[in-house]
Design an enzyme around this catalytic site. Structure first.
Site, short mmCIF file in Angstrom:
data_model
loop_
_atom_site.label_atom_id
_atom_site.label_comp_id
_atom_site.label_asym_id
_atom_site.label_seq_id
_atom_site.Cartn_x
_atom_site.Cartn_y
_atom_site.Cartn_z
CE1 TYR A 146 -14.67 -14.60 -31.87
CE2 TYR A 146 -17.05 -14.48 -31.71
CZ TYR A 146 -15.90 -14.33 -32.44
OH TYR A 146 -15.96 -13.90 -33.75
CB CYS A 147 -10.75 -15.72 -28.19
SG CYS A 147 -8.97 -16.12 -28.12
N PRO A 148 -11.32 -13.84 -24.99
CG PRO A 148 -12.09 -13.91 -22.79
CD PRO A 148 -12.18 -14.63 -24.10
CE LYS A 159 -11.82 -10.02 -28.96
NZ LYS A 159 -11.58 -11.12 -28.00
#
Length: 277
Positions: A146-148, A159
């Site tokens: 999420y939110c790359p 991550k």
């Protein structure tokens, strides 16, 4: 570029100890106030810790979801407070196992800090903090997180942190969220379903991540060491001091509070317009 991580002066602010912390948008409004603070002549850099209890923080692009209201309702039914932040990026989770931290840097008249250079300051700091564990920290986009973003921080391909920036005149805020402990897989599933509910299979001109919860992990797991948010916060402070920086307790001055109230009003208005409440 100025080496901000060695022999600099930092004003240290911790939002967990401010009476403002109970106000919904306090952390974000303070962030904006601090950017304006470092805009003033001869101002020190600022280090800002801002823990949040239980919130999903959306980016402005998330407001383009065709079924945003359904997505927000899903998150709220799961007990999360939902806000749209002023900085870029997409949805992230904030809870007691996540450390939110910002470096707010002044930009000299004769020295521009590029966006990539700003990100690199945070990457360098976090790499120094965790160097004793002997694990390589890499910065590249984890596309199914999420939110790359291209400055996602990972260990062994997983991550654990994402970085965003916000700029105003000669002030730059580099903000990081770090998954330290808690149910990271659950966080990933929450955002995965948020996008499924918000899109309902529709094609849009905007790109939203196909979140794979297994793409992210906690620092505690990646370093095979029990860690708490409080411990990591102290590790950051200790690393800054070890590098010859001088940390002084921040003071909520009149100019900071004026800028805070202005930023808070704007963010409150934006969220009310978006969510109708």
């Amino acid at each position: 570029m100025t080496d901000f991580l060695h022999e600099s002066i930092f004003e240290l602010f911790d939002s967990s100890t401010t009476p403002l912390r109970s106000q919904t948008y306090a952390h974000f409004a303070l962030g904006d106030a601090f950017i304006r603070r470092v805009n003033q002549p001869n101002r020190s850099a600022i280090a800002h810790f801002w823990p949040i209890e239980n919130m999903v923080i959306l980016g402005m692009m998330d407001t383009k979801l065709p079924y945003l209201a359904d997505g927000v309702s899903f998150l709220e039914n799961k007990g999360a407070q939902v806000v749209v932040r002023p900085a870029g990026g997409l949805a992230v989770v904030a809870d007691p196992g996540i450390l939110n931290f910002s470096l707010i840097l002044p930009e000299a008249d004769d020295e521009k800090i590029s966006i990539d250079d700003g990100y690199q300051v945070m990457v360098d700091l976090i790499s120094q903090v965790f160097a004793p564990y002997g694990k390589a920290i890499e910065a590249y986009e984890i596309v199914d997180s999420y939110c790359p973003g291209k400055f996602d921080l990972s260990i062994d391909g997983k991550k654990f942190a994402g970085i965003a920036q916000r700029r105003f005149k000669k002030g730059i805020a580099i903000m990081i969220y770090m998954s330290v402990e808690g149910d990271q897989n659950g966080r990933g599933k929450l955002i995965q379903v948020f996008y499924e509910v918000g899109l309902k299979g529709e094609e849009t001109q905007w790109s939203f991540p196909l979140v794979n919860p297994d793409s992210m992990a906690n620092l505690s797991d990646l370093l095979d060491t029990p860690l708490t948010v409080a411990q990591v916060k102290q590790m950051i402070i200790d690393t800054l001091i070890k590098q010859g920086n001088h940390l002084v307790e921040g003071d909520y001055t009149a100019d900071i509070m004026t800028a805070y109230h202005d930023a808070y009003t704007k963010m409150e208005k934006r969220n009310r317009q978006l969510f109708g409440k």
